[in-house]
Design a protein around this motif. Structure first.
Motif, PDB file in Angstrom:
ATOM      1  N   ALA A 151     -22.321  12.290  59.048  1.00  0.00           N
ATOM      2  CA  ALA A 151     -22.827  12.363  57.683  1.00  0.00           C
ATOM      3  C   ALA A 151     -23.715  11.142  57.440  1.00  0.00           C
ATOM      4  N   GLY A 152     -24.917  11.354  56.982  1.00  0.00           N
ATOM      5  CA  GLY A 152     -25.821  10.228  56.727  1.00  0.00           C
ATOM      6  C   GLY A 152     -26.850  10.022  57.818  1.00  0.00           C
ATOM      7  N   VAL A 153     -26.770  10.816  58.897  1.00  0.00           N
ATOM      8  CA  VAL A 153     -27.716  10.584  60.002  1.00  0.00           C
ATOM      9  C   VAL A 153     -29.162  10.860  59.579  1.00  0.00           C
ATOM     10  N   GLU A 154     -29.355  11.801  58.657  1.00  0.00           N
ATOM     11  CA  GLU A 154     -30.732  12.072  58.200  1.00  0.00           C
ATOM     12  C   GLU A 154     -31.285  10.875  57.417  1.00  0.00           C
ATOM     13  N   ASP A 155     -30.425  10.236  56.629  1.00  0.00           N
ATOM     14  CA  ASP A 155     -30.832   9.003  55.930  1.00  0.00           C
ATOM     15  C   ASP A 155     -31.193   7.926  56.943  1.00  0.00           C
ATOM     16  N   ALA A 156     -30.357   7.809  57.963  1.00  0.00           N
ATOM     17  CA  ALA A 156     -30.617   6.797  59.001  1.00  0.00           C
ATOM     18  C   ALA A 156     -31.975   7.061  59.650  1.00  0.00           C
ATOM     19  N   ARG A 157     -32.277   8.328  59.910  1.00  0.00           N
ATOM     20  CA  ARG A 157     -33.568   8.678  60.544  1.00  0.00           C
ATOM     21  C   ARG A 157     -34.737   8.358  59.621  1.00  0.00           C
ATOM     22  N   SER A 158     -34.592   8.675  58.329  1.00  0.00           N
ATOM     23  CA  SER A 158     -35.734   8.424  57.450  1.00  0.00           C
ATOM     24  C   SER A 158     -35.929   6.925  57.184  1.00  0.00           C
ATOM     25  N   ALA A 161     -37.722   5.519  60.181  1.00  0.00           N
ATOM     26  CA  ALA A 161     -39.145   5.865  60.235  1.00  0.00           C
ATOM     27  C   ALA A 161     -39.971   4.968  59.318  1.00  0.00           C
ATOM     28  N   LEU A 162     -39.330   4.472  58.244  1.00  0.00           N
ATOM     29  CA  LEU A 162     -40.054   3.616  57.296  1.00  0.00           C
ATOM     30  C   LEU A 162     -40.117   2.170  57.766  1.00  0.00           C
ATOM     31  N   SER A 163     -39.010   1.675  58.316  1.00  0.00           N
ATOM     32  CA  SER A 163     -38.961   0.272  58.721  1.00  0.00           C
ATOM     33  C   SER A 163     -37.793   0.054  59.679  1.00  0.00           C
ATOM     34  N   LEU A 164     -38.058  -0.647  60.784  1.00  0.00           N
ATOM     35  CA  LEU A 164     -36.980  -0.937  61.745  1.00  0.00           C
ATOM     36  C   LEU A 164     -35.886  -1.767  61.082  1.00  0.00           C
ATOM     37  N   ASP A 165     -36.271  -2.744  60.278  1.00  0.00           N
ATOM     38  CA  ASP A 165     -35.265  -3.598  59.636  1.00  0.00           C
ATOM     39  C   ASP A 165     -34.385  -2.795  58.673  1.00  0.00           C
ATOM     40  N   ASP A 166     -34.989  -1.859  57.946  1.00  0.00           N
ATOM     41  CA  ASP A 166     -34.193  -1.025  57.035  1.00  0.00           C
ATOM     42  C   ASP A 166     -33.224  -0.155  57.827  1.00  0.00           C
ATOM     43  N   GLY A 167     -33.702   0.375  58.944  1.00  0.00           N
ATOM     44  CA  GLY A 167     -32.834   1.191  59.799  1.00  0.00           C
ATOM     45  C   GLY A 167     -31.672   0.371  60.334  1.00  0.00           C
ATOM     46  N   VAL A 168     -31.969  -0.827  60.820  1.00  0.00           N
ATOM     47  CA  VAL A 168     -30.921  -1.706  61.367  1.00  0.00           C
ATOM     48  C   VAL A 168     -29.899  -2.044  60.270  1.00  0.00           C
ATOM     49  N   ARG A 173     -24.409  -1.483  58.107  1.00  0.00           N
ATOM     50  CA  ARG A 173     -23.509  -1.162  56.980  1.00  0.00           C
ATOM     51  C   ARG A 173     -22.604   0.008  57.357  1.00  0.00           C
ATOM     52  N   HIS A 174     -23.194   0.999  58.004  1.00  0.00           N
ATOM     53  CA  HIS A 174     -22.441   2.181  58.433  1.00  0.00           C
ATOM     54  C   HIS A 174     -21.345   1.781  59.434  1.00  0.00           C
ATOM     55  N   THR A 175     -21.690   0.975  60.413  1.00  0.00           N
ATOM     56  CA  THR A 175     -20.737   0.556  61.454  1.00  0.00           C
ATOM     57  C   THR A 175     -19.613  -0.278  60.847  1.00  0.00           C
ATOM     58  N   LEU A 176     -19.955  -1.233  60.008  1.00  0.00           N
ATOM     59  CA  LEU A 176     -18.923  -2.080  59.398  1.00  0.00           C
ATOM     60  C   LEU A 176     -17.989  -1.266  58.517  1.00  0.00           C
ATOM     61  N   THR A 177     -18.548  -0.349  57.750  1.00  0.00           N
ATOM     62  CA  THR A 177     -17.722   0.502  56.892  1.00  0.00           C
ATOM     63  C   THR A 177     -16.726   1.279  57.734  1.00  0.00           C
TER      64      THR A 177
END
Ligand SMILES: [Fe+2]
Ligand SMILES: [Fe+2]
Length: 203
Positions: A151-158, A161-168, A173-177
């Motif tokens: 759940a959330g993988v589409e958000d991760a993909r978008s 695509a906008l910024s590597l730093d935003d993706g990271v 956040r996903h991993t820590l959660t």
């Protein structure tokens, strides 16, 4: 036609040919993980093109990122004890080892010594507070390759695509959660990475 096993390299960053590199990876990995590595390599290529990085280097790093994930625990323990690694690593597991210690096997068995590739593999599970662009590409390709269904993988993909730093930031956040919900311990470098890439700029 099923092309989930197909991959080749024009530059292996090694004395090995493309075919030799692929065969060695097949021998070290289950089908499940081998095909994940092929998909990660292809996603790494897409991201490298999108962000103007060396495409072949990204392909090799993406393909090899999990090369050492199925190496037996006893072999890791021996290498950590005998080959000069930080002994604190013995308190962790293959989830951490296959990046940090995995590069030992990649250098030895595959003759790949390119520091950019090795660093991207070292950092691919934990991130790092100071990630190179290639580190970010491999970290993210592993997370968003087409086989990922969370759940959330589409958000991760978008975001990616906008910024590597935003993706990271999203991935950390996903991993820590996930780790906290699972009451699992957090590797210090993952937390340090989160404090750089995962927090709001104003915080
Ligand atoms: Fe991995
Ligand atoms: Fe992976």
């Amino acid at each position: 036609m099923d092309n989930s096993y197909d991959i080749s390299f024009t530059n292996t960053f090694s004395s090995l040919t493309s075919e030799e590199l692929v065969n060695k990876a097949k021998n070290r990995l289950s089908d499940f993980r081998y095909t994940h590595c092929v998909r990660t390599a292809k996603t790494s290529v897409d991201l490298a093109k999108h962000y103007g990085l060396d495409v072949e280097r990204a392909k090799v790093a993406g393909f090899l990122h999990d090369y050492a994930k199925e190496i037996p625990v006893e072999e890791y323990v021996r290498v950590i004890k005998e080959e000069g690694f930080d002994q604190d690593l013995l308190n962790w597991n293959r989830g951490i080892w296959h990046g940090v210690v995995g590069v030992y096997f990649i250098e030895k068995e595959l003759d790949v010594h390119d520091e950019q590739i090795l660093n991207a593999i070292r950092n691919h599970t934990t991130g790092s507070p100071n990630m190179a662009e290639l580190d970010k590409v491999i970290f993210l390709a592993d997370f968003i390759e087409p086989g990922r269904k969370f759940a959330g993988v589409e958000d991760a993909r978008s975001q990616t695509a906008l910024s590597l730093d935003d993706g990271v930031g999203f991935e950390l956040r996903h991993t820590l959660t996930y780790l906290i919900e699972d009451q699992a311990k957090v590797y210090p470098k993952t937390l340090a990475s989160y404090n750089v890439y995962g927090v709001k700029q104003s915080n």
